[in-house]
Design an enzyme around this catalytic site. Structure first.
Site, PDB file in Angstrom:
ATOM      1  N   ASP A 162      56.975  44.849  43.892  1.00  0.00           N
ATOM      2  CA  ASP A 162      58.134  44.566  45.205  1.00  0.00           C
ATOM      3  C   ASP A 162      58.142  45.719  46.305  1.00  0.00           C
ATOM      4  OD1 ASP A 162      59.812  42.576  46.350  1.00  0.00           O
ATOM      5  OD2 ASP A 162      60.076  41.751  44.644  1.00  0.00           O
ATOM      6  N   GLU A 170      56.777  37.563  52.190  1.00  0.00           N
ATOM      7  CA  GLU A 170      57.926  36.851  51.703  1.00  0.00           C
ATOM      8  C   GLU A 170      58.493  36.472  53.406  1.00  0.00           C
ATOM      9  OE1 GLU A 170      62.203  36.437  50.513  1.00  0.00           O
ATOM     10  OE2 GLU A 170      61.851  38.138  51.162  1.00  0.00           O
ATOM     11  N   ASP A 226      59.324  42.137  50.947  1.00  0.00           N
ATOM     12  CA  ASP A 226      59.756  41.791  50.570  1.00  0.00           C
ATOM     13  C   ASP A 226      60.454  41.292  52.483  1.00  0.00           C
ATOM     14  OD1 ASP A 226      63.109  41.021  49.444  1.00  0.00           O
ATOM     15  OD2 ASP A 226      63.614  42.784  50.874  1.00  0.00           O
ATOM     16  N   HIS A 285      63.844  34.594  41.882  1.00  0.00           N
ATOM     17  CA  HIS A 285      64.908  35.289  41.566  1.00  0.00           C
ATOM     18  C   HIS A 285      65.533  34.959  42.690  1.00  0.00           C
ATOM     19  CE1 HIS A 285      62.981  37.354  44.887  1.00  0.00           C
ATOM     20  NE2 HIS A 285      64.100  38.579  44.682  1.00  0.00           N
ATOM     21  N   ASP A 286      65.554  34.126  43.768  1.00  0.00           N
ATOM     22  CA  ASP A 286      66.757  33.736  44.761  1.00  0.00           C
ATOM     23  C   ASP A 286      66.893  32.826  44.979  1.00  0.00           C
ATOM     24  OD1 ASP A 286      66.877  36.397  46.082  1.00  0.00           O
ATOM     25  OD2 ASP A 286      64.808  35.917  47.408  1.00  0.00           O
TER      26      ASP A 286
END
Length: 590
Positions: free
Chosen positions: A130, A291, A232, A365-366
Site C-alpha cells: 500500500d 484506489e 491509497d 478492508h473498507d
C-alpha cells in the site's frame, strides 16, 4: 513504363492499406489481448492485523503471513496486496504513516519483511504494498517540523492556512465528528488540511521537494524487490491551493454533486502521476493500482490509458456504493437492484474496450463481507451464494481482487454495541449521531449489514478453537462467533467447501484465457434475478449464469445449452434446461 509504374503504385497503395488495417487491429487489441502478468493475476488482499498472530499480542504479524505462505500459494492466487505495515501510531490502522521505511513494531521487523518477500518469491508469488501518500501521520517527522514555525523548511510539505486570513473554506474531513477537513493548530496560529482524520494531515504535492521525497521512497522499496503499489486515494493528491469556497450548486454543476469527484479533480493530478511514472514506475516491471476515489467512467482512462504513461489500473467505487440509502452512513437497502448492478459493471467494462485495463472486486478492508452484502449469509444460503460471487469475480474481465477470508465465506460480525468496534470511521459517525441526538440503536443495526468496516476486519478464522486459531490471546478485534462452523481447517477436508471451490475457480481462470481477455457481452439485461453474460476470445465462447436470488430463476439468453459442456457449477450438478436454483452459478463452454 506507365503501365509498370501504375501497377507499382497500386501495389504500394495496397501495402499501405494492409499496414493501416493491421495497425488498427493492433490498436483494437491493445489493452485487451496485450498480455501482461498483472492482467492475468488473481490478487489476494491480506489485512495483516487480522491474518495470523504468532507472538501472542492479539495482533497479526509478518511472521504469521510467513507461516501461512503455503496456504496462500495453494489458493491459486498470484499476487498478495498487503495493507500498510509501515511505522505508524495506528490512529487509522496503519493508514497514518510516521515512517515510510520502517516496519510497525506490532508487525515485526525489516528482517521479517525481507524473509516474507523472499518466501513469496520462492513460491512464485508477487508482493504489492500500500502506498499512502495523500497524507501522512501527524507524528511523521515532516509534520512535526512543519508545525514548529511558519518559516520551517518543512512548512510547505503540508497545506497550511494562516488564521489571520479568517477560517478557510469548508473541505470535508471524513473521520471527524464535526465533518471538517481543517484543524486549528495554536502553535503557529494556523489551520492545516486533512481530508481524513486530524491525525492524517494532507501532504502538499505542489511542493517539488515533497514529491522527490516520495519518489525516492518508492524507488527504495522497488530496489528491495517488491512488485508494485496499490495507491491509497491517489486521485486526491493535487489541490487548488487557493482553497476557494465551493458551493453545492458548483458541486452539482461540475462534479456530479460529489465532494470526492471534486477532490479527484485537482489541477495537476495527472502531471504528478506522469512524473511519478517517469521517475519511478517506468524503471521496473511492476503493478500500479489507483484506489479510484472520485473516479468516473468518463475520467478513468486519464489514469490508465497506456499512451498517457501513468498507472496500470484503478478500481472504482460505483459498484460497492450501490444500494446505500442517501443521507445515512452506510445504511443498506435490502432491495438493491441487480439490474442497476449489471449496468454498473457493464458500463465499466465498456470503458476498457480498446484501451486501459480494469479491475473487479466486491470486498476489501473498507467494505463489509461480500457474502453478507451481495449474497446471503443465512446458514442455508451462505456457502452457495459465496461460491456464486466467487464465480462472478473470477469470470469477469479485469484483474480480480479477492479479500482474505472471503475464500472461506466469512460473514459480517454484526456487533451489538459500539464498544466492540475499533474502526475510526464508525466511531466518528457514532459520535456525530450522538451529538445530533439521533437514533444510536438504529445506527448500530445499520452497521450489521452494509456498514462498519470492522465487519471485514475481524480476525481470520483458521480453525474452531478459541479465537479461531488466530491468536492465543484476546485479539485486537473480536473473532466472529461463527468461527466454530466457518473455518479454513474444516473446509480443507471438504471437497465441496467454499474454500475448495475458490481453488477450482482460480484454476479455471488460469487455464481459460477467454475468462481473462475475452470480450464481455451482457445478456437479458432487464432480468431482476439473473446476471448472464458471454465471454469470447479467438473462437472460444463461454456463457456465465449467476442467480443472485434466493428462489429459482431463469435467463433468456437465446443460447441452446443442451449440448454445451459445464466448466464449473456451484451445485453438485448443473441444470441443462436453463433453470437456476437459489444462488446457483454455472459456466458453460459453448
Amino acid at each position: 513504363m506507365k503501365v509498370v509504374f501504375s501497377k507499382l503504385t497500386t501495389i504500394l497503395l495496397l501495402c499501405l492499406v494492409i499496414v493501416s488495417v493491421n495497425q488498427s487491429a493492433a490498436q483494437e487489441k491493445k489493452g485487451t489481448t496485450d498480455r501482461k502478468w498483472w492482467k492475468e493475476a488473481v490478487v489476494y488482499q491480506i489485512y495483516p492485523r487480522s491474518f495470523k498472530d504468532t507472538d501472542g499480542d492479539g495482533v497479526g504479524d509478518l511472521k504469521g503471513i510467513i507461516q501461512k505462505l503455503d496456504y496462500i500459494k495453494s489458493l491459486g492466487v498470484d499476487v498478495v496486496w498487503l495493507n500498510p505495515i509501515y511505522g505508524s501510531p495506528n490512529a487509522d490502522n496503519g493508514y497514518d504513516i510516521s515512517d515510510y521505511q520502517t516496519i510497525m513494531k506490532e508487525f515485526g521487523t525489516m528482517e521479517d519483511f525481507d524473509a516474507l518477500l523472499k518466501g513469496m518469491h520462492e513460491r512464485g508469488l508477487k508482493l504489492v504494498m500500500d502506498l499512502v501518500v495523500n497524507h501522512s501521520s501527524d507524528e511523521h517527522k515532516w509534520f512535526q517540523e512543519s508545525r514548529k514555525s511558519r518559516d520551517n523548511p518543512y512548512r510547505d510539505y503540508y497545506h497550511w492556512w494562516p488564521a489571520e486570513k479568517g477560517k478557510p473554506a469548508f473541505r470535508p474531513g471524513a473521520f471527524e465528528a464535526d465533518g471538517s477537513g481543517w484543524r486549528y493548530d495554536k502553535q503557529t496560529d494556523s489551520y492545516y488540511l486533512h481530508y481524513f482524520s486530524y491525525k492524517q494531515p494532507d501532504l502538499n504535492w505542489e511542493n517539488p521537494k515533497l514529491r522527490q521525497e516520495i519518489y525516492s521512497m518508492m524507488n527504495w522499496w522497488f530496489k528491495k524487490g517488491i512488485d508494485g503499489f496499490r495507491m491509497d486515494v491517489i486521485p486526491f493528491i493535487s489541490k487548488d491551493t487557493n482553497f476557494p469556497v465551493i458551493t453545492q450548486e458548483e458541486l452539482d454543476k461540475n462534479y456530479h454533486g460529489r465532494w470526492d469527484v471534486y477532490m479527484a479533480s485537482g489541477p495537476h493530478l495527472h502531471d504528478y502521476l506522469q512524473e511519478m511514472n517517469r521517475e519511478v514506475l517506468s524503471k521496473y516491471d511492476v503493478m500500479s493500482l489507483a484506489e479510484g476515489a472520485g473516479m468516473l467512467t468518463s475520467t478513468a482512462l486519464n489514469f490508465v490509458d497506456e499512451d498517457r504513461k501513468e498507472l496500470n489500473m484503478g478500481y472504482h467505487f460505483e459498484g460497492t456504493n450501490l444500494g446505500y440509502i442517501p443521507g445515512y452512513f452506510k445504511k443498506m437497502s435490502p432491495n438493491w437492484s441487480l439490474v442497476d448492478f449489471k449496468k454498473i459493471y457493464s458500463d465499466w467494462d465498456a470503458v476498457y474496450n480498446k484501451k486501459g485495463w480494469g479491475t473487479i472486486y466486491l470486498g476489501n478492508h473498507d467494505q463489509p463481507r461480500m457474502t453478507s452484502r451481495w449474497g446471503n449469509d443465512a446458514p442455508e444460503f451462505r456457502a452457495v451464494s459465496s461460491k456464486m460471487l466467487t464465480t462472478f469475480l473470477l469470470s469477469m474481465k479485469g484483474t480480480p481482487y479477492y479479500y482474505n477470508g472471503d475464500e472461506i465465506g466469512m460473514v459480517n460480525a454484526k456487533f451489538n454495541k459500539i464498544e466492540d468496534y475499533r474502526d475510526i470511521e464508525t466511531i466518528a459517525e457514532y459520535e456525530k449521531i450522538k451529538i445530533a441526538g439521533g437514533d444510536l440503536k438504529q445506527f448500530i443495526e445499520d452497521q450489521k449489514t452494509g456498514g462498519a468496516r470492522d465487519n471485514g476486519r475481524t480476525p481470520f478464522q483458521w480453525n474452531s478453537s478459541k479465537n479461531g486459531g488466530f491468536s492465543t490471546t484476546e485479539p485486537w478485534l473480536k473473532v466472529n462467533d461463527n468461527h466454530t462452523a466457518i473455518n479454513a481447517e474444516a473446509q480443507e477436508k471438504d471437497p465441496n467447501s467454499v474454500l475448495n471451490y475458490f481453488r477450482k475457480m482460480t484454476k479455471l481462470r488460469k487455464t481459460n484465457p477467454v475468462l481473462i481477455y475475452g470480450k464481455y457481452t451482457l445478456l437479458d439485461k432487464e432480468n431482476p434475478n439473473v446476471y448472464a453474460y458471454t465471454r469470447e476470445l479467438e473462437g472460444k465462447k463461454v456463457l456465465v449464469l449467476l442467480n443472485f436470488s434466493s428462489k429459482n430463476a431463469t435467463a433468456k439468453t437465446g443460447i441452446n445449452i443442451k449440448k454445451s459442456k459445464v466448466l464449473i457449477n456451484n451445485y453438485t450438478k448443473a441444470s441443462k434446461n436453463g433453470e437456476l436454483r437459489p444462488y446457483e452459478s454455472v459456466i458453460y463452454q459453448l
